[in-house]
Scaffold this motif. Structure first.
Motif, PDB file in Angstrom:
ATOM      1  N   LEU A 151     -15.208  -8.262  14.776  1.00  0.00           N
ATOM      2  CA  LEU A 151     -13.954  -8.495  14.059  1.00  0.00           C
ATOM      3  C   LEU A 151     -14.072  -9.742  13.185  1.00  0.00           C
ATOM      4  O   LEU A 151     -14.739 -10.714  13.556  1.00  0.00           O
ATOM      5  CB  LEU A 151     -12.802  -8.687  15.042  1.00  0.00           C
ATOM      6  N   ILE A 152     -13.390  -9.726  12.035  1.00  0.00           N
ATOM      7  CA  ILE A 152     -13.326 -10.942  11.229  1.00  0.00           C
ATOM      8  C   ILE A 152     -12.492 -11.966  11.992  1.00  0.00           C
ATOM      9  O   ILE A 152     -11.630 -11.601  12.806  1.00  0.00           O
ATOM     10  CB  ILE A 152     -12.738 -10.670   9.829  1.00  0.00           C
ATOM     11  N   GLN A 153     -12.706 -13.246  11.753  1.00  0.00           N
ATOM     12  CA  GLN A 153     -12.099 -14.287  12.561  1.00  0.00           C
ATOM     13  C   GLN A 153     -10.562 -14.227  12.586  1.00  0.00           C
ATOM     14  O   GLN A 153      -9.962 -14.388  13.660  1.00  0.00           O
ATOM     15  CB  GLN A 153     -12.569 -15.666  12.075  1.00  0.00           C
ATOM     16  N   PRO A 154      -9.883 -14.001  11.443  1.00  0.00           N
ATOM     17  CA  PRO A 154      -8.415 -13.965  11.515  1.00  0.00           C
ATOM     18  C   PRO A 154      -7.885 -12.862  12.437  1.00  0.00           C
ATOM     19  O   PRO A 154      -6.875 -13.066  13.123  1.00  0.00           O
ATOM     20  CB  PRO A 154      -7.995 -13.716  10.059  1.00  0.00           C
ATOM     21  N   LEU A 155      -8.532 -11.702  12.455  1.00  0.00           N
ATOM     22  CA  LEU A 155      -8.095 -10.635  13.366  1.00  0.00           C
ATOM     23  C   LEU A 155      -8.405 -11.016  14.811  1.00  0.00           C
ATOM     24  O   LEU A 155      -7.602 -10.751  15.720  1.00  0.00           O
ATOM     25  CB  LEU A 155      -8.783  -9.314  13.015  1.00  0.00           C
ATOM     26  N   LEU A 156      -9.565 -11.648  15.031  1.00  0.00           N
ATOM     27  CA  LEU A 156      -9.917 -12.083  16.384  1.00  0.00           C
ATOM     28  C   LEU A 156      -8.931 -13.127  16.883  1.00  0.00           C
ATOM     29  O   LEU A 156      -8.575 -13.150  18.069  1.00  0.00           O
ATOM     30  CB  LEU A 156     -11.343 -12.633  16.397  1.00  0.00           C
ATOM     31  N   ASP A 157      -8.461 -13.970  15.989  1.00  0.00           N
ATOM     32  CA  ASP A 157      -7.437 -14.958  16.366  1.00  0.00           C
ATOM     33  C   ASP A 157      -6.157 -14.266  16.825  1.00  0.00           C
ATOM     34  O   ASP A 157      -5.507 -14.724  17.777  1.00  0.00           O
ATOM     35  CB  ASP A 157      -7.127 -15.882  15.181  1.00  0.00           C
ATOM     36  N   LEU A 158      -5.804 -13.166  16.155  1.00  0.00           N
ATOM     37  CA  LEU A 158      -4.603 -12.423  16.554  1.00  0.00           C
ATOM     38  C   LEU A 158      -4.768 -11.797  17.934  1.00  0.00           C
ATOM     39  O   LEU A 158      -3.804 -11.666  18.689  1.00  0.00           O
ATOM     40  CB  LEU A 158      -4.287 -11.341  15.518  1.00  0.00           C
ATOM     41  N   VAL A 159      -6.008 -11.416  18.273  1.00  0.00           N
ATOM     42  CA  VAL A 159      -6.293 -10.882  19.610  1.00  0.00           C
ATOM     43  C   VAL A 159      -6.111 -11.992  20.647  1.00  0.00           C
ATOM     44  O   VAL A 159      -5.485 -11.794  21.683  1.00  0.00           O
ATOM     45  CB  VAL A 159      -7.721 -10.296  19.679  1.00  0.00           C
ATOM     46  N   ASP A 160      -6.672 -13.175  20.358  1.00  0.00           N
ATOM     47  CA  ASP A 160      -6.530 -14.301  21.287  1.00  0.00           C
ATOM     48  C   ASP A 160      -5.079 -14.694  21.475  1.00  0.00           C
ATOM     49  O   ASP A 160      -4.673 -15.129  22.557  1.00  0.00           O
ATOM     50  CB  ASP A 160      -7.324 -15.509  20.769  1.00  0.00           C
ATOM     51  N   GLU A 161      -4.278 -14.557  20.413  1.00  0.00           N
ATOM     52  CA  GLU A 161      -2.859 -14.915  20.487  1.00  0.00           C
ATOM     53  C   GLU A 161      -2.021 -13.842  21.169  1.00  0.00           C
ATOM     54  O   GLU A 161      -0.830 -14.046  21.419  1.00  0.00           O
ATOM     55  CB  GLU A 161      -2.318 -15.149  19.075  1.00  0.00           C
ATOM     56  N   GLY A 162      -2.636 -12.686  21.451  1.00  0.00           N
ATOM     57  CA  GLY A 162      -1.919 -11.602  22.100  1.00  0.00           C
ATOM     58  C   GLY A 162      -1.121 -10.730  21.147  1.00  0.00           C
ATOM     59  O   GLY A 162      -0.380  -9.843  21.580  1.00  0.00           O
ATOM     60  N   ARG A 163      -1.263 -10.947  19.838  1.00  0.00           N
ATOM     61  CA  ARG A 163      -0.520 -10.149  18.867  1.00  0.00           C
ATOM     62  C   ARG A 163      -1.166  -8.782  18.651  1.00  0.00           C
ATOM     63  O   ARG A 163      -0.472  -7.813  18.344  1.00  0.00           O
ATOM     64  CB  ARG A 163      -0.411 -10.897  17.540  1.00  0.00           C
ATOM     65  N   ILE A 164      -2.490  -8.710  18.768  1.00  0.00           N
ATOM     66  CA  ILE A 164      -3.185  -7.422  18.757  1.00  0.00           C
ATOM     67  C   ILE A 164      -3.703  -7.181  20.166  1.00  0.00           C
ATOM     68  O   ILE A 164      -4.403  -8.027  20.731  1.00  0.00           O
ATOM     69  CB  ILE A 164      -4.359  -7.409  17.762  1.00  0.00           C
TER      70      ILE A 164
END
Length: 263
Positions: free
Chosen positions: A180-193
């Protein structure tokens, strides 16, 4: 080293032999310690860190960090990044450390194992640590020289899963997140994805992920598992355009109609 008993060891008593086998702890200047390359675990300045800093100020560091000597005379931290940072914040110039000679792959495996004991681990941290550890285990397994005998078979994700108390399939899913590109991975870490949709989205091409990120920002919504699977299928068919992403994201999620009826 021929494996023979040294002179000092030969005439040492049992108590001295026990002492010689204990880890050697040193006070190492923090300025001489480098972070582990590509360290996948984040060091957060949060409430837990504040408590650790206060504890170190009052009682000192209880568990020494583990360092690996470098060829340039400096040290590389293998285990204890949070403790080292806490010592810095506490105003200490040195940190108590065990210095151990180990190969790069041995250091990777120890680094991952020591950090996986933490109570809270982000999906991205598991993803990159599993990937690094599996690659290190395989390099060790493939090593062969005059003394090591036949080449050992490559380690599988199932074997890594057994060590990490995860299924091999789950290990594979986590490793997919590294695509995953970093911004999408950040959304995973934040629980948004959610985790499973994120795994499906990892199969999208980088430019498709960038397009999806724009749509997420515009729609202020993230894909469901069904929508992520559909995007993956369109991507594999070479048909995932901006318009298709927008169309999929505008589709109602399975429970949306029911929510509308309840209202």
């Amino acid at each position: 080293d021929l494996g023979l008993t040294g002179y000092d060891e030969l005439f040492a008593n049992d108590e001295e032999r026990k002492v010689n086998k204990l880890p050697r702890i040193f006070d190492i200047p923090i300025s001489e310690i480098d972070d582990f390359p590509d360290h996948p675990f984040k060091v957060k300045i949060d409430e837990d860190m504040d408590q650790l800093v206060q504890s170190i100020k009052e009682r000192g560091i209880i568990t020494p960090v583990t360092l690996r000597p470098k060829e340039d005379g400096r040290y590389e931290i293998v285990s204890g990044h949070r403790r080292k940072k806490a010592c810095e914040l506490a105003g200490l110039n040195t940190v108590k450390a065990e210095v151990r000679e180990m190969s790069r792959d041995e250091a990777i495996i120890l680094m991952v194992e020591s950090n996986l004991q933490r109570s809270t681990i982000l999906p991205s941290e598991k993803a990159f640590s599993y990937k690094m550890r599996l690659e290190a285990m395989n390099r060790q397994g493939q090593r062969s020289d005059l003394t090591s005998g036949p080449v050992v078979p490559k380690f599988s994700r199932d074997q890594l899963g057994d060590r990490a108390e995860e299924s091999g399939r789950q290990v594979s899913r986590y490793i997919r997140l590294t695509q995953l590109i970093q911004p999408l991975l950040d959304l995973v870490d934040e629980g948004r994805i959610a985790f499973r949709p994120a795994v499906e989205l990892s199969y999208l091409k980088k430019e498709e992920q960038e397009d999806l990120l724009e749509e997420i920002s515009y729609a202020d919504a993230t894909p469901s598992l069904a929508q992520a699977i559909k995007m993956k299928r369109f991507s594999q068919e070479g048909k995932l355009s901006n318009e298709v992403i927008e169309s999929i994201m505008s589709e109602e999620k399975p429970n949306q109609k029911e929510k509308i009826r309840i209202k």
